[in-house]
Design a protein around this motif. Structure first.
Motif, PDB file in Angstrom:
ATOM      1  N   LEU A 159       0.849  -1.179   0.000  1.00 10.72           N
ATOM      2  CA  LEU A 159       0.000   0.000   0.000  1.00 10.72           C
ATOM      3  C   LEU A 159       0.888   1.233   0.000  1.00 10.72           C
ATOM      4  CD1 LEU A 159      -2.665  -1.084   2.640  1.00 10.72           C
ATOM      5  CD2 LEU A 159      -2.787  -1.284   0.144  1.00 10.72           C
ATOM      6  N   VAL A 160       0.704   2.087  -0.981  1.00  6.27           N
ATOM      7  CA  VAL A 160       1.529   3.271  -1.164  1.00  6.27           C
ATOM      8  C   VAL A 160       0.805   4.446  -0.508  1.00  6.27           C
ATOM      9  CG1 VAL A 160       2.668   4.750  -2.848  1.00  6.27           C
ATOM     10  CG2 VAL A 160       2.390   2.308  -3.326  1.00  6.27           C
ATOM     11  N   CYS A 161       1.265   4.854   0.662  1.00  5.04           N
ATOM     12  CA  CYS A 161       0.562   5.858   1.475  1.00  5.04           C
ATOM     13  C   CYS A 161       1.036   7.258   1.103  1.00  5.04           C
ATOM     14  CB  CYS A 161       0.818   5.598   2.953  1.00  5.04           C
ATOM     15  SG  CYS A 161       0.217   3.989   3.515  1.00  5.04           S
ATOM     16  N   CYS A 162       0.151   8.043   0.501  1.00  7.69           N
ATOM     17  CA  CYS A 162       0.537   9.387   0.085  1.00  7.69           C
ATOM     18  C   CYS A 162      -0.608  10.360   0.346  1.00  7.69           C
ATOM     19  CB  CYS A 162       0.948   9.409  -1.387  1.00  7.69           C
ATOM     20  SG  CYS A 162      -0.233   8.677  -2.531  1.00  7.69           S
ATOM     21  N   ASP A 163      -0.301  11.639   0.240  1.00 11.88           N
ATOM     22  CA  ASP A 163      -1.304  12.665   0.526  1.00 11.88           C
ATOM     23  C   ASP A 163      -1.403  13.676  -0.606  1.00 11.88           C
ATOM     24  OD1 ASP A 163       1.031  14.049   0.788  1.00 11.88           O
ATOM     25  OD2 ASP A 163       0.733  14.663   2.854  1.00 11.88           O
ATOM     26  N   VAL A 164      -1.029  13.259  -1.820  1.00 17.73           N
ATOM     27  CA  VAL A 164      -1.108  14.143  -2.987  1.00 17.73           C
ATOM     28  C   VAL A 164      -1.842  13.429  -4.114  1.00 17.73           C
ATOM     29  CG1 VAL A 164       1.048  15.311  -2.398  1.00 17.73           C
ATOM     30  CG2 VAL A 164       1.106  13.364  -3.965  1.00 17.73           C
ATOM     31  N   GLU A 165      -2.345  14.217  -5.065  1.00 15.09           N
ATOM     32  CA  GLU A 165      -3.039  13.670  -6.229  1.00 15.09           C
ATOM     33  C   GLU A 165      -2.214  13.844  -7.506  1.00 15.09           C
ATOM     34  OE1 GLU A 165      -6.296  12.191  -6.405  1.00 15.09           O
ATOM     35  OE2 GLU A 165      -5.820  11.990  -4.271  1.00 15.09           O
ATOM     36  N   THR A 166      -0.991  14.343  -7.381  1.00 17.17           N
ATOM     37  CA  THR A 166      -0.146  14.642  -8.542  1.00 17.17           C
ATOM     38  C   THR A 166       0.054  13.407  -9.407  1.00 17.17           C
ATOM     39  OG1 THR A 166       1.022  16.273  -7.204  1.00 17.17           O
ATOM     40  CG2 THR A 166       2.086  15.572  -9.245  1.00 17.17           C
ATOM     41  N   VAL A 167      -0.140  13.560 -10.703  1.00 20.10           N
ATOM     42  CA  VAL A 167       0.039  12.424 -11.607  1.00 20.10           C
ATOM     43  C   VAL A 167       1.521  12.242 -11.935  1.00 20.10           C
ATOM     44  CG1 VAL A 167      -2.270  12.608 -12.582  1.00 20.10           C
ATOM     45  CG2 VAL A 167      -0.372  13.847 -13.652  1.00 20.10           C
ATOM     46  N   PHE A 168       1.835  11.092 -12.484  1.00 19.50           N
ATOM     47  CA  PHE A 168       3.213  10.646 -12.678  1.00 19.50           C
ATOM     48  C   PHE A 168       4.052  11.661 -13.450  1.00 19.50           C
ATOM     49  CE2 PHE A 168       6.480   7.990 -14.720  1.00 19.50           C
ATOM     50  CZ  PHE A 168       6.934   7.250 -13.633  1.00 19.50           C
ATOM     51  N   SER A 169       3.555  12.112 -14.588  1.00 13.39           N
ATOM     52  CA  SER A 169       4.376  12.963 -15.454  1.00 13.39           C
ATOM     53  C   SER A 169       4.580  14.366 -14.890  1.00 13.39           C
ATOM     54  CB  SER A 169       3.760  13.054 -16.852  1.00 13.39           C
ATOM     55  OG  SER A 169       2.488  13.673 -16.790  1.00 13.39           O
ATOM     56  N   GLU A 170       3.800  14.741 -13.867  1.00 14.23           N
ATOM     57  CA  GLU A 170       3.915  16.072 -13.270  1.00 14.23           C
ATOM     58  C   GLU A 170       4.845  16.102 -12.066  1.00 14.23           C
ATOM     59  OE1 GLU A 170       2.446  19.137 -14.319  1.00 14.23           O
ATOM     60  OE2 GLU A 170       2.386  17.843 -16.095  1.00 14.23           O
ATOM     61  N   ALA A 171       5.435  14.967 -11.717  1.00 10.70           N
ATOM     62  CA  ALA A 171       6.242  14.889 -10.499  1.00 10.70           C
ATOM     63  C   ALA A 171       7.404  15.875 -10.506  1.00 10.70           C
ATOM     64  CB  ALA A 171       6.759  13.466 -10.315  1.00 10.70           C
ATOM     65  N   ALA A 172       8.087  16.008 -11.630  1.00  7.08           N
ATOM     66  CA  ALA A 172       9.234  16.927 -11.677  1.00  7.08           C
ATOM     67  C   ALA A 172       8.787  18.379 -11.578  1.00  7.08           C
ATOM     68  CB  ALA A 172      10.029  16.698 -12.967  1.00  7.08           C
ATOM     69  N   ARG A 173       7.706  18.721 -12.267  1.00  7.03           N
ATOM     70  CA  ARG A 173       7.220  20.108 -12.226  1.00  7.03           C
ATOM     71  C   ARG A 173       6.753  20.496 -10.818  1.00  7.03           C
ATOM     72  NH1 ARG A 173       4.519  19.010 -17.406  1.00  7.03           N
ATOM     73  NH2 ARG A 173       5.722  19.991 -19.078  1.00  7.03           N
TER      74      ARG A 173
END
Length: 336
Positions: A159-173
């Motif tokens: 289970l990957v516990c995160c608190d953001v909705e950022t999609v994969f390709s936007e990670a660097a931006r």
């Protein structure tokens, strides 16, 4: 008065367990019962909320150096891993010391693999504090042999516990600048993430570009999802694992807290999540925080220790400031 102490960490000062102890000591000094339930949202401090490390494994750090990383394995087969312990920005001295383009999640993959080899059937992975923008490629290289990580047919569940909705390709931006990525390199890393997504789709048949939260930890969430792991709300998952709802059923007051209360605190974070659950259970709630912006403090009963005690004392005597606020709330002369 039955009090539930359910705080997050005060970053740079106290971990969540230490804050919960301070709340509980103050509550008991006023004659109240208190249950301690330190919480996290999937960021740094997740491991502490579960009781801290009881295993240590030497793994690759973000720059390839060897680091001793703590993690947890419980008797029920649940493991808790923080990616920051293996691939975190703090390990390279912050953004200034980070080679953001070469920083790798390999160590996180090694840490999860160690948990699986020691018999973990469920692994919770906290995503906060990453140094990386490698799309999880380093971790995937270490974990591909264990796939699928979806809990089906006797397979382990991650289970990957995160608190953001950022999609994969936007990670660097979105996250690159805080990791030390130079503005002129953002597009290069974005193109690299798109190429990695294409490779995951070819190898594993998973389109990570469409997964909400896939960009967490520089795309590590998406990389793990390519292997069958499931991105989940960090707060909701951790609160359920630790029994927040059951604890609220017997509480008259829940005291939560964090280092900085702002409007983001109500978007997948501990304070907002606790407040929401408390209101559903008709339980009064108080947030004791390091500092608060006015708009956020208007949304929840708040004690701001910086405003009340001054910045120097709030940092130097955080525990005592928290205790004082709780005592003020629970003393016989306090207003309910």
């Amino acid at each position: 008065m039955r009090v539930l102490a359910a705080p997050d960490k005060f970053r740079g000062s106290l971990n969540a367990a230490e804050v919960a102890v301070a709340i509980a000591e103050a509550a008991r000094s006023c004659g109240s019962e208190c249950v301690e339930l330190p919480l996290a949202d999937g960021g740094e401090g997740t491991l502490d909320a579960f009781g801290g490390a009881n295993r240590w494994t030497e793994v690759s750090g973000p720059s390839g150096e060897r680091v001793e990383a703590g993690w947890r394995l419980d008797a029920d087969g649940r493991a808790v891993v923080e990616m920051a312990r293996a691939s975190g920005l703090a390990l390279v001295g912050g953004a200034e010391g980070n080679d953001s383009e070469s920083a790798s999640t390999r160590g996180t993959g090694e840490l999860i693999a160690a948990a699986l080899r020691e018999g973990a059937q469920r692994v919770l992975v906290g995503m906060g504090g990453s140094a990386t923008t490698d799309g999880g490629a380093g971790a995937v290289a270490e974990l591909a042999e264990f796939a699928p990580l979806d809990g089906s047919s006797g397979n382990p569940e991650v289970l990957v516990c995160c608190d953001v909705e950022t999609v994969f390709s936007e990670a660097a931006r979105v996250f690159g600048p805080q990791k030390g990525v130079r503005p002129e390199r953002i597009e290069h890393l974005t193109d690299r993430l798109r190429e990695i997504a294409t490779e995951y789709r070819r190898r594993f048949g998973v389109d990570v570009s469409r997964i909400p939260g896939g960009g967490a930890a520089g795309g590590l969430a998406g990389g793990l999802a390519a292997l069958g792991a499931r991105p989940v709300s960090g707060f909701d998952t951790i609160a359920a694992e630790l029994g927040l709802r059951a604890a609220l059923r017997t509480a008259d007051l829940v005291i939560t807290g964090e280092g900085r209360l702002d409007l983001g605190s109500f978007d997948g974070k501990v304070v907002g999540g606790v407040a929401h659950e408390a209101r559903r259970h008709d339980v009064a709630v108080l947030a004791v925080v390091g500092t608060a912006i006015t708009e956020a403090a208007a949304r929840i009963a708040t004690r701001d220790i910086t405003a009340e005690f001054g910045s120097a004392r709030a940092w130097r005597e955080t525990t005592e400031c928290v205790r004082r606020c709780v005592i003020d709330r629970l003393s016989p002369t306090a207003k309910s």
